[in-house]
Design a protein around this motif. Structure first.
Motif, PDB file in Angstrom:
ATOM      1  N   LYS A  47      73.683   3.237  21.870  1.00  0.00           N
ATOM      2  CA  LYS A  47      73.400   3.406  20.443  1.00  0.00           C
ATOM      3  C   LYS A  47      74.581   3.015  19.563  1.00  0.00           C
ATOM      4  O   LYS A  47      74.391   2.576  18.431  1.00  0.00           O
ATOM      5  CB  LYS A  47      72.928   4.823  20.122  1.00  0.00           C
ATOM      6  N   ALA A  48      75.798   3.177  20.055  1.00  0.00           N
ATOM      7  CA  ALA A  48      76.963   2.786  19.253  1.00  0.00           C
ATOM      8  C   ALA A  48      76.978   1.279  19.039  1.00  0.00           C
ATOM      9  O   ALA A  48      77.080   0.801  17.893  1.00  0.00           O
ATOM     10  CB  ALA A  48      78.255   3.245  19.931  1.00  0.00           C
ATOM     11  N   GLN A  49      76.854   0.519  20.132  1.00  0.00           N
ATOM     12  CA  GLN A  49      76.927  -0.943  20.036  1.00  0.00           C
ATOM     13  C   GLN A  49      75.683  -1.558  19.395  1.00  0.00           C
ATOM     14  O   GLN A  49      75.783  -2.550  18.654  1.00  0.00           O
ATOM     15  CB  GLN A  49      77.127  -1.538  21.440  1.00  0.00           C
ATOM     16  N   ASP A  50      74.514  -0.982  19.681  1.00  0.00           N
ATOM     17  CA  ASP A  50      73.259  -1.594  19.233  1.00  0.00           C
ATOM     18  C   ASP A  50      72.777  -1.080  17.874  1.00  0.00           C
ATOM     19  O   ASP A  50      72.017  -1.779  17.188  1.00  0.00           O
ATOM     20  CB  ASP A  50      72.158  -1.352  20.269  1.00  0.00           C
ATOM     21  N   ILE A  51      73.212   0.130  17.498  1.00  0.00           N
ATOM     22  CA  ILE A  51      72.693   0.741  16.269  1.00  0.00           C
ATOM     23  C   ILE A  51      73.812   0.969  15.241  1.00  0.00           C
ATOM     24  O   ILE A  51      73.816   0.366  14.169  1.00  0.00           O
ATOM     25  CB  ILE A  51      71.981   2.084  16.562  1.00  0.00           C
ATOM     26  N   TYR A  52      74.749   1.838  15.579  1.00  0.00           N
ATOM     27  CA  TYR A  52      75.740   2.278  14.592  1.00  0.00           C
ATOM     28  C   TYR A  52      76.618   1.132  14.091  1.00  0.00           C
ATOM     29  O   TYR A  52      76.757   0.931  12.876  1.00  0.00           O
ATOM     30  CB  TYR A  52      76.640   3.375  15.186  1.00  0.00           C
ATOM     31  N   ILE A  53      77.215   0.390  15.016  1.00  0.00           N
ATOM     32  CA  ILE A  53      78.175  -0.645  14.614  1.00  0.00           C
ATOM     33  C   ILE A  53      77.511  -1.753  13.790  1.00  0.00           C
ATOM     34  O   ILE A  53      77.979  -2.073  12.696  1.00  0.00           O
ATOM     35  CB  ILE A  53      78.919  -1.208  15.835  1.00  0.00           C
ATOM     36  N   PRO A  54      76.409  -2.367  14.259  1.00  0.00           N
ATOM     37  CA  PRO A  54      75.803  -3.430  13.430  1.00  0.00           C
ATOM     38  C   PRO A  54      75.258  -2.927  12.096  1.00  0.00           C
ATOM     39  O   PRO A  54      75.304  -3.652  11.097  1.00  0.00           O
ATOM     40  CB  PRO A  54      74.683  -3.981  14.316  1.00  0.00           C
ATOM     41  N   LEU A  55      74.781  -1.681  12.069  1.00  0.00           N
ATOM     42  CA  LEU A  55      74.273  -1.131  10.810  1.00  0.00           C
ATOM     43  C   LEU A  55      75.415  -0.929   9.810  1.00  0.00           C
ATOM     44  O   LEU A  55      75.295  -1.279   8.626  1.00  0.00           O
ATOM     45  CB  LEU A  55      73.552   0.183  11.076  1.00  0.00           C
ATOM     46  N   LEU A  56      76.530  -0.392  10.288  1.00  0.00           N
ATOM     47  CA  LEU A  56      77.677  -0.197   9.402  1.00  0.00           C
ATOM     48  C   LEU A  56      78.305  -1.527   8.981  1.00  0.00           C
ATOM     49  O   LEU A  56      78.789  -1.659   7.858  1.00  0.00           O
ATOM     50  CB  LEU A  56      78.728   0.687  10.087  1.00  0.00           C
ATOM     51  N   GLN A  57      78.290  -2.504   9.861  1.00  0.00           N
ATOM     52  CA  GLN A  57      78.785  -3.830   9.490  1.00  0.00           C
ATOM     53  C   GLN A  57      77.934  -4.431   8.375  1.00  0.00           C
ATOM     54  O   GLN A  57      78.457  -4.986   7.400  1.00  0.00           O
ATOM     55  CB  GLN A  57      78.790  -4.747  10.714  1.00  0.00           C
ATOM     56  N   ALA A  58      76.614  -4.313   8.510  1.00  0.00           N
ATOM     57  CA  ALA A  58      75.712  -4.834   7.475  1.00  0.00           C
ATOM     58  C   ALA A  58      75.918  -4.096   6.153  1.00  0.00           C
ATOM     59  O   ALA A  58      75.930  -4.713   5.080  1.00  0.00           O
ATOM     60  CB  ALA A  58      74.262  -4.703   7.937  1.00  0.00           C
ATOM     61  N   PHE A  59      76.077  -2.778   6.240  1.00  0.00           N
ATOM     62  CA  PHE A  59      76.330  -1.973   5.042  1.00  0.00           C
ATOM     63  C   PHE A  59      77.633  -2.388   4.375  1.00  0.00           C
ATOM     64  O   PHE A  59      77.692  -2.602   3.147  1.00  0.00           O
ATOM     65  CB  PHE A  59      76.378  -0.493   5.427  1.00  0.00           C
ATOM     66  N   SER A  60      78.701  -2.531   5.147  1.00  0.00           N
ATOM     67  CA  SER A  60      80.011  -2.892   4.605  1.00  0.00           C
ATOM     68  C   SER A  60      79.987  -4.275   3.972  1.00  0.00           C
ATOM     69  O   SER A  60      80.528  -4.482   2.878  1.00  0.00           O
ATOM     70  CB  SER A  60      81.078  -2.851   5.707  1.00  0.00           C
ATOM     71  N   GLU A  61      79.376  -5.219   4.665  1.00  0.00           N
ATOM     72  CA  GLU A  61      79.303  -6.589   4.143  1.00  0.00           C
ATOM     73  C   GLU A  61      78.490  -6.650   2.858  1.00  0.00           C
ATOM     74  O   GLU A  61      78.847  -7.363   1.909  1.00  0.00           O
ATOM     75  CB  GLU A  61      78.717  -7.511   5.205  1.00  0.00           C
ATOM     76  N   GLU A  62      77.405  -5.879   2.800  1.00  0.00           N
ATOM     77  CA  GLU A  62      76.572  -5.875   1.599  1.00  0.00           C
ATOM     78  C   GLU A  62      77.310  -5.253   0.422  1.00  0.00           C
ATOM     79  O   GLU A  62      77.271  -5.783  -0.697  1.00  0.00           O
ATOM     80  CB  GLU A  62      75.274  -5.114   1.857  1.00  0.00           C
ATOM     81  N   PHE A  63      78.005  -4.144   0.658  1.00  0.00           N
ATOM     82  CA  PHE A  63      78.752  -3.500  -0.419  1.00  0.00           C
ATOM     83  C   PHE A  63      79.882  -4.397  -0.902  1.00  0.00           C
ATOM     84  O   PHE A  63      80.112  -4.528  -2.116  1.00  0.00           O
ATOM     85  CB  PHE A  63      79.303  -2.148   0.049  1.00  0.00           C
ATOM     86  N   SER A  64      80.597  -5.049   0.021  1.00  0.00           N
ATOM     87  CA  SER A  64      81.685  -5.962  -0.356  1.00  0.00           C
ATOM     88  C   SER A  64      81.146  -7.145  -1.154  1.00  0.00           C
ATOM     89  O   SER A  64      81.753  -7.579  -2.146  1.00  0.00           O
ATOM     90  CB  SER A  64      82.408  -6.468   0.902  1.00  0.00           C
ATOM     91  N   ARG A  65      79.995  -7.674  -0.731  1.00  0.00           N
ATOM     92  CA  ARG A  65      79.368  -8.802  -1.437  1.00  0.00           C
ATOM     93  C   ARG A  65      79.002  -8.402  -2.865  1.00  0.00           C
ATOM     94  O   ARG A  65      79.271  -9.136  -3.822  1.00  0.00           O
ATOM     95  CB  ARG A  65      78.127  -9.250  -0.665  1.00  0.00           C
ATOM     96  N   ALA A  66      78.422  -7.225  -3.013  1.00  0.00           N
ATOM     97  CA  ALA A  66      78.027  -6.752  -4.339  1.00  0.00           C
ATOM     98  C   ALA A  66      79.247  -6.521  -5.229  1.00  0.00           C
ATOM     99  O   ALA A  66      79.245  -6.864  -6.421  1.00  0.00           O
ATOM    100  CB  ALA A  66      77.215  -5.465  -4.211  1.00  0.00           C
ATOM    101  N   TYR A  67      80.303  -5.942  -4.652  1.00  0.00           N
ATOM    102  CA  TYR A  67      81.538  -5.662  -5.406  1.00  0.00           C
ATOM    103  C   TYR A  67      82.164  -6.950  -5.931  1.00  0.00           C
ATOM    104  O   TYR A  67      82.644  -7.011  -7.078  1.00  0.00           O
ATOM    105  CB  TYR A  67      82.514  -4.911  -4.502  1.00  0.00           C
ATOM    106  N   LYS A  68      82.150  -8.004  -5.124  1.00  0.00           N
ATOM    107  CA  LYS A  68      82.722  -9.287  -5.547  1.00  0.00           C
ATOM    108  C   LYS A  68      81.852  -9.970  -6.593  1.00  0.00           C
ATOM    109  O   LYS A  68      82.331 -10.750  -7.409  1.00  0.00           O
ATOM    110  CB  LYS A  68      82.908 -10.198  -4.333  1.00  0.00           C
ATOM    111  N   THR A  69      80.562  -9.648  -6.575  1.00  0.00           N
ATOM    112  CA  THR A  69      79.616 -10.271  -7.513  1.00  0.00           C
ATOM    113  C   THR A  69      79.626  -9.595  -8.875  1.00  0.00           C
ATOM    114  O   THR A  69      79.522 -10.253  -9.915  1.00  0.00           O
ATOM    115  CB  THR A  69      78.183 -10.215  -6.928  1.00  0.00           C
ATOM    116  N   ASN A  70      79.759  -8.264  -8.880  1.00  0.00           N
ATOM    117  CA  ASN A  70      79.617  -7.489 -10.120  1.00  0.00           C
ATOM    118  C   ASN A  70      80.709  -6.421 -10.180  1.00  0.00           C
ATOM    119  O   ASN A  70      80.776  -5.539  -9.323  1.00  0.00           O
ATOM    120  CB  ASN A  70      78.221  -6.841 -10.154  1.00  0.00           C
ATOM    121  N   GLY A  71      81.535  -6.489 -11.206  1.00  0.00           N
ATOM    122  CA  GLY A  71      82.676  -5.583 -11.332  1.00  0.00           C
ATOM    123  C   GLY A  71      82.311  -4.134 -11.580  1.00  0.00           C
ATOM    124  O   GLY A  71      83.167  -3.252 -11.450  1.00  0.00           O
ATOM    125  N   THR A  72      81.052  -3.854 -11.940  1.00  0.00           N
ATOM    126  CA  THR A  72      80.667  -2.469 -12.228  1.00  0.00           C
ATOM    127  C   THR A  72      80.183  -1.726 -10.982  1.00  0.00           C
ATOM    128  O   THR A  72      79.903  -0.526 -11.051  1.00  0.00           O
ATOM    129  CB  THR A  72      79.536  -2.417 -13.286  1.00  0.00           C
TER     130      THR A  72
END
Length: 316
Positions: free
Chosen positions: A172-197
């Protein structure tokens, strides 16, 4: 949160309502909004006498500190207006108000709130799933197709595993937790770079749209932690005849991400470091015994600005 923990949390809110009324009524008229406190009172009545006494000790410990910071609670003047105590509905949290108890004086258009915690420090317990658009909900920017393409297969797999206990789920760590958190982190970083608010909006989601005092009963240490979240200048107002003896500084929200990373040696937690002294951890976990197609965040502060006061109030 379990039913017992939820009842204890609500019972703590009611203990605070009782304690505030006892301590305020000698100074001014007090009215308890019984409609809003009904659920908390029911939870209070489920507690043992010993547990009720403990909750009252936890409530009694912080009220003097609150009165030092908020002189308008006890101020006596010619108006002799009624002070109202009430408990917000859970639906108010969905609208961006994280306060639990409201203290108000209608005649002077004054209101403050308390966010009550019982034996836990979590900021939020937000969920991720294949239908929850966390970007739109947290900071007002819908998640991208890249995020959905990454997470939907994960949640579909969980949906096919509903009859399996989490403890029996392999990798579950390799197949669920890690890829889910990676997707979450990448999405939040993408949004932050797109919109300063984005960062400011996310903190408004986590901390609410109104200032508050955070009150945490810690039974293992026999103390109540009292924290001042004065982010918009709504707290610590002086009265005409009574002044605050505890000065509550104004705290500044972050406007820059310093680092967003996995916690070292962890597969289920990411850490967000921001300027102005703010740091958060996001631990993802299953919230039930059996597998279900959603996961829950336990979001907690790792760091807060020095001008958010933390006062430990020892139980008497």
């Amino acid at each position: 949160m379990s039913s017992a923990s939820n009842d204890q949390g609500r019972a703590f809110e009611y203990a605070c309502i009782i304690t505030l009324e006892i301590n305020i009524k000698n100074y001014r008229p007090v009215f308890i909004d019984t409609d809003s406190t009904e659920a908390a009172k029911r939870a209070w009545n489920t507690q043992s006498k010993s547990q009720q006494d403990t909750l009252l000790k936890a409530a009694d410990a912080f009220v003097d500190t609150l009165f030092k910071a908020e002189p308008l609670i006890l101020e006596q003047d010619q108006s002799n207006d009624v002070l109202v105590l009430s408990i917000l509905k859970d639906s108010d949290a969905e609208k961006g108000d994280v306060r639990d108890i409201i203290i108000l004086r209608d005649s002077i258009n004054w209101k403050i709130g308390l966010s009550m915690k019982h034996n836990h420090f979590a900021v939020k317990h937000s969920r991720l799933s294949r239908t929850i658009d966390f970007g739109n909900k947290w900071y007002g920017l819908p998640c991208s197709s890249s995020y959905w393409n990454a997470v939907i297969p994960i949640f579909e797999r969980l949906g096919r595993s509903k009859n399996i206990a989490w403890r029996d789920m392999k990798n579950k760590a390799q197949d669920i937790y890690i890829p889910l958190l990676q997707a979450f982190s990448e999405e939040f970083s993408r949004a932050y770079k797109t919109n300063g608010t984005v960062l400011k909006n996310m903190f408004s989601y986590l901390l609410g749209i109104h200032d508050f005092y955070k009150v945490v009963a810690i039974g293992s240490k026999s103390l109540t932690e009292f924290q001042t979240f004065n982010l918009h200048g709504e707290l610590n107002k002086n009265g005409k005849h009574r002044k605050a003896t505890l000065v509550v500084p104004l705290a500044k929200l972050p406007d820059e991400i310093v680092c967003l990373r996995f916690k070292p040696n962890s597969s289920n937690t990411i850490e967000l470091y921001c300027n102005n002294g703010w740091a958060l951890s996001f631990r993802i976990h299953n919230a039930s015994t059996m597998v279900e197609p959603s996961l829950k965040f336990d979001i907690q502060f790792m760091g807060i600005p020095s001008n958010i006061l933390t006062i430990n109030c020892i139980w008497r």
